[in-house]
Design an enzyme around this catalytic site. Structure first.
Site, PDB file in Angstrom:
ATOM      1  N   ASP A 205       0.843  -1.188   0.000  1.00 24.25           N
ATOM      2  CA  ASP A 205       0.000   0.000   0.000  1.00 24.25           C
ATOM      3  C   ASP A 205       0.887   1.250   0.000  1.00 24.25           C
ATOM      4  O   ASP A 205       1.948   1.273   0.628  1.00 24.25           O
ATOM      5  CB  ASP A 205      -0.896  -0.037   1.240  1.00 24.25           C
TER       6      ASP A 205
ATOM      7  N   GLU B  57       1.784  -0.156  -4.938  1.00 25.29           N
ATOM      8  CA  GLU B  57       0.749   0.789  -5.359  1.00 25.29           C
ATOM      9  C   GLU B  57       1.427   2.087  -5.783  1.00 25.29           C
ATOM     10  O   GLU B  57       1.922   2.843  -4.950  1.00 25.29           O
ATOM     11  CB  GLU B  57      -0.242   1.073  -4.231  1.00 25.29           C
TER      12      GLU B  57
END
Length: 632
Positions: free
Chosen positions: A337, A366
Site C-alpha cells: 500500500d 501501489e
C-alpha cells in the site's frame, strides 16, 4: 529523423540491463551539410557525456545516417538527445510530441537501465488477477469467535454500505457484511472458471474498519474473516487450482486503535499512546506526546510509522518478521500500500526478506503514475531498477482504456501505452497489474455508462442507479474495455463483481457486496470467454511485443506479437493477435486503415466480414500466423 521505439533508430528498444550496448542512429537531411553529430546522454545526478557519432552512409538520395553506441555502466535513469553541426550552426535534435524528433526544444528521451540479473517471478506471467474486498465477496455463514466490539452488521447482503457520518460527524467504516476467508475458498471453482491465476486480497489482518487499512495486529487474521488456519486452508486450496494468493501490506501507518498505538485502550498492554516506555513508542513521531503525532494525510486514526526505526524494520522484515511469516503460511507475495510513502531502505529490506524466504515471491507496489520516473517527496524512486518492486498497479493503462472509450483522442491511448512499454523493464512490464477498477476508484461500469459524479457528494452518489439505456451503453463499453485490458502487456486484474455487472460511484459505493444470484449472465459469459482466449494464446500475451497499429477517429487496432525462429536460414514465423475496436455508436469501416487481414482467424468478438465493417460498440480479435523473411 529519430524514433526511440523503432529498432531501426535505437537497438535494443525499451529499458536495458547495465552493460548492454545501445546502438543509436539518426537520419538528417543532406541539405544541412552536417559535419559532425553527437549523442548527449546524462545519467541523473551525473555530468553529461558526449558521444561522437559517425557518418554511416546515405539514406535514400536526400538523407544520411549518423550512428554510435553507448553502454550504460550503472543502473538508473538516463536522458538523452542529439546535436548536429550544420551549415545553419549547431542544431539540437530533441523529443517532440508523442516521442517524435524535432529540431530545437528541450525535452529528452528516457533510457531506463536496470541491474543486470534482475528477474521477476514467472508464475504470474500471462495470468489473470482477481481482486477481492474480503468483507464483501462471500459469507460462509460459519460462526466466528473473538470478534472485537464496536462493529455493526447488515442484515441483508444486498444493503448499500453505510455512508452517512455518525453523530460526531465522522465516517467510521465500521459497518460489516461478514464476508470471510471460508466464503472465498468456497468460490474458488468460480474463480477458476474465469481463468484466475492470482487472487489479490485487500487487507485481512485484525483491524477495526471494514476496509482494514488501519491495521490493529499484523500477526493475526481479523476474527470476522476467520483464523490463521482458515488462511492456510485458502492458500492450499487455491494452489491446488493453480491460483496464487497475494496479500495487502499496509506498512506506512497503523491504526490508532491497535496493539501498537492503543489510543482507545482496547488492548491490555500499553501502546505508544499510553507509555513512552512501550516497545512501540519509537515507531511513531510525536510533536507533543501523547495527543499530537504524525498521521497519514492528517487522519488521526492512522498514525504514521517511522519505517527506518530498526525495531520496526526487524518486526516487519526480520528473520521471523511479518513478511516471512505470512509467506510461510501460504501467501505468494505482497502488494505494498502507498509504496511512494515507504522509504527506499525499507522497500529494499522488505524485498530482500521476501526473496530470501521464497525466490518466487511477488512484491508489487501501489504507484499511480509512471513508476519508472516517479518522484516522491523530492526523491526520484528506483522501484523498477532491481532489488525493490517486481511490478506495480498500472493506473496509466486504466486512464488510457477508459479515456479512449469515453471519447479521448485515441492517439493519447497509443502514447500512454507505448511510453510505459518503453520505460519499464520487460520483466516488470510482463507483471503489470492492469486494472480498470479497484477499491479506490469508481466501478468501471458506472464510469463507462453513468453520469460523471464530478464534485457531487455522497448523498447524490448514493441515490444514483444506471438507467436501462445507460446500463446497455456501459455494458457494451465494458466489454470493449475488458477486451483491451486482457490484450495489453501485463496481467489483467478483475475487481470483484465487475464481471457480474456491479455498479457504484466512489467509496463506499464501489465496495458493495458481490451480487450472487443476480449476475449479468451475458457479461459473465464474456469474461469467461476472455479468460479462455487469454490462456489459449498465453505464448503471445505473456511475453509478446506490443504496438498500436492504428489509433484514429473511433478506431483502435492493438497488436500483440511474437517471432519464432524456423529451420530456414532467412525466414521465421510471426504469431500475432490484432484487436480491432470500434468505440462509436455507429458502424465503422476499417478499409481506410489499409491493413493486410489475409489469413486472419477470428478468436473473439465478431467477424469483420467481406466489407470489413465493425458494428457499433464492437470488437474483433484476429489471430495471424505468418512467415517473415529476416533478411528484409
Amino acid at each position: 529523423m529519430f524514433y526511440s521505439r523503432n529498432p531501426k533508430y535505437r537497438a535494443p528498444t525499451g529499458a536495458v540491463a547495465t552493460g548492454t550496448p545501445v546502438h543509436f542512429r539518426i537520419t538528417l537531411p543532406r541539405g544541412l551539410s552536417c559535419t559532425a553529430a553527437r549523442l548527449i546522454v546524462e545519467q541523473e545526478g551525473q555530468p553529461a557525456v558526449l558521444q561522437d557519432m559517425f557518418w554511416c552512409g546515405m539514406n535514400g538520395g536526400d538523407k544520411e545516417w549518423w550512428e554510435c553506441d553507448f553502454t550504460p555502466a550503472t543502473s538508473g535513469l538516463y536522458f538523452y538527445l542529439f546535436e548536429a553541426s550544420t551549415c545553419r550552426g549547431v542544431q539540437r535534435l530533441s523529443r517532440g510530441d508523442r516521442g517524435a524528433a524535432i529540431f530545437g526544444g528541450t525535452y529528452r528521451w528516457q533510457l531506463t537501465v536496470f541491474q543486470a540479473g534482475f528477474e521477476t517471478p514467472h508464475w504470474l506471467e500471462g495470468g489473470i488477477m482477481y481482486q477481492v474486498f474480503p468483507d464483501r465477496f462471500c459469507k460462509s455463514g460459519g460462526e466466528k469467535t473473538g470478534v472485537p466490539a464496536g462493529r455493526s452488521y447488515h442484515d441483508s447482503w444486498e444493503d448499500q454500505p453505510d455512508w452517512r457520518p455518525n453523530q460526531q460527524g465522522e465516517i467510521t467504516n465500521t459497518d460489516f457484511f461478514g464476508g470471510d476467508l471460508k466464503g472465498i475458498e468456497e468460490k474458488l471453482p468460480y474463480l477458476q472458471s474465469l481463468g484466475v491465476t492470482c487472487l489479490y486480497l485487500n487487507p485481512i489482518f485484525e483491524s477495526h474498519s471494514n476496509h482494514r487499512y488501519d491495521t490493529a495486529d499484523y500477526s493475526k487474521i481479523d476474527p470476522l474473516l476467520g483464523t490463521e488456519e482458515d488462511f492456510r486452508s485458502l492458500c492450499a486450496a487455491a494452489r491446488e487450482r493453480g491460483i496464487h494468493v497475494l496479500i495487502d501490506g499496509v506498512f506506512s501507518h497503523t491504526g490508532s486503535d491497535s496493539v501498537y498505538f492503543n489510543r482507545e485502550g482496547r488492548y491490555p498492554e500499553p501502546g505508544a499512546f499510553q507509555s513512552t516506555q512501550s516497545p512501540y513508542y519509537p515507531w511513531y513521531s510525536f510533536s507533543c506526546w501523547p495527543g499530537e503525532y504524525d498521521s497519514w494525510w492528517g487522519f488521526h486514526t492512522l498514525p504514521n510509522v517511522n519505517e527506518t526505526e530498526e525495531s520496526y524494520n526487524q518486526f516487519v522484515n526480520g528473520q521471523d518478521g511479518i513478511v516471512r511469516r505470512w509467506l510461510r503460511a501460504g501467501a505468494s507475495g505482497w502488494r505494498l500500500d502507498v509504496a511512494d510513502e515507504l522509504p527506499d531502505l525499507f522497500i529494499d529490506r522488505l524485498s530482500a526478506a521476501a526473496k530470501e524466504e521464497d525466490p518466487e515471491a511477488l512484491v508489487l507496489g501501489e504507484v499511480w503514475e509512471d513508476a519508472s520516473n516517479k518522484s516522491a517527496y523530492g526523491v526520484r524512486r528506483r522501484y523498477l531498477l532491481g532489488g525493490q518492486l517486481d511490478s506495480v498497479m498500472n493506473y496509466p493503462f486504466r486512464d488510457a482504456v477508459l479515456g479512449f472509450l469515453l471519447g479521448d483522442d485515441p492517439k493519447n491511448f497509443a502514447e500512454i501505452v507505448e511510453n510505459i512499454a518503453e520505460n519499464y523493464p520487460p520483466q516488470c512490464l510482463r507483471l503489470l497489474m492492469n486494472h480498470i477498477g479497484t477499491h479506490d476508484t469508481e466501478r468501471a461500469l458506472t464510469v463507462l455508462g453513468g453520469e460523471p459524479a464530478g464534485s457531487r457528494g455522497r448523498e447524490w452518489q448514493s441515490a444514483q442507479r444506471l438507467t436501462e439505456k445507460q446500463r446497455q451503453t456501459g455494458v457494451a463499453r465494458l466489454k470493449l474495455a475488458s477486451a483491451i485490458q486482457y490484450m495489453l502487456p501485463g496481467v489483467p486484474c478483475l475487481y470483484y463483481g465487475d464481471e457480474a455487472g456491479a455498479e457504484g460511484y466512489r467509496d463506499p459505493f464501489n465496495r458493495g457486496c458481490y451480487p450472487w444470484g443476480r449476475e449479468d449472465e451475458e457479461l459473465l459469459a464474456w469474461y469467461r470467454q476472455l479468460g479462455q482466449v487469454r490462456h489459449a494464446h498465453q505464448d503471445v500475451l505473456a511475453r509478446g511485443g506490443c504496438r498500436v497499429l492504428r489509433a484514429e477517429g473511433n478506431l483502435l487496432v492493438l497488436e500483440r506479437y511474437r517471432v519464432h525462429a524456423s529451420d530456414g536460414v532467412d525466414c521465421a514465423y510471426r504469431d500475432s493477435l490484432a484487436l480491432f475496436v470500434n468505440r462509436s455508436e455507429r458502424p465503422q469501416s476499417i478499409l481506410s486503415l489499409k491493413l493486410n487481414l489475409a489469413g486472419g482467424k477470428v478468436v473473439l468478438g465478431e467477424s469483420l466480414g467481406t466489407v470489413s465493417v465493425l458494428r457499433p460498440y464492437s470488437c474483433s480479435l484476429l489471430k495471424f500466423h505468418r512467415e517473415i523473411h529476416t533478411n528484409t
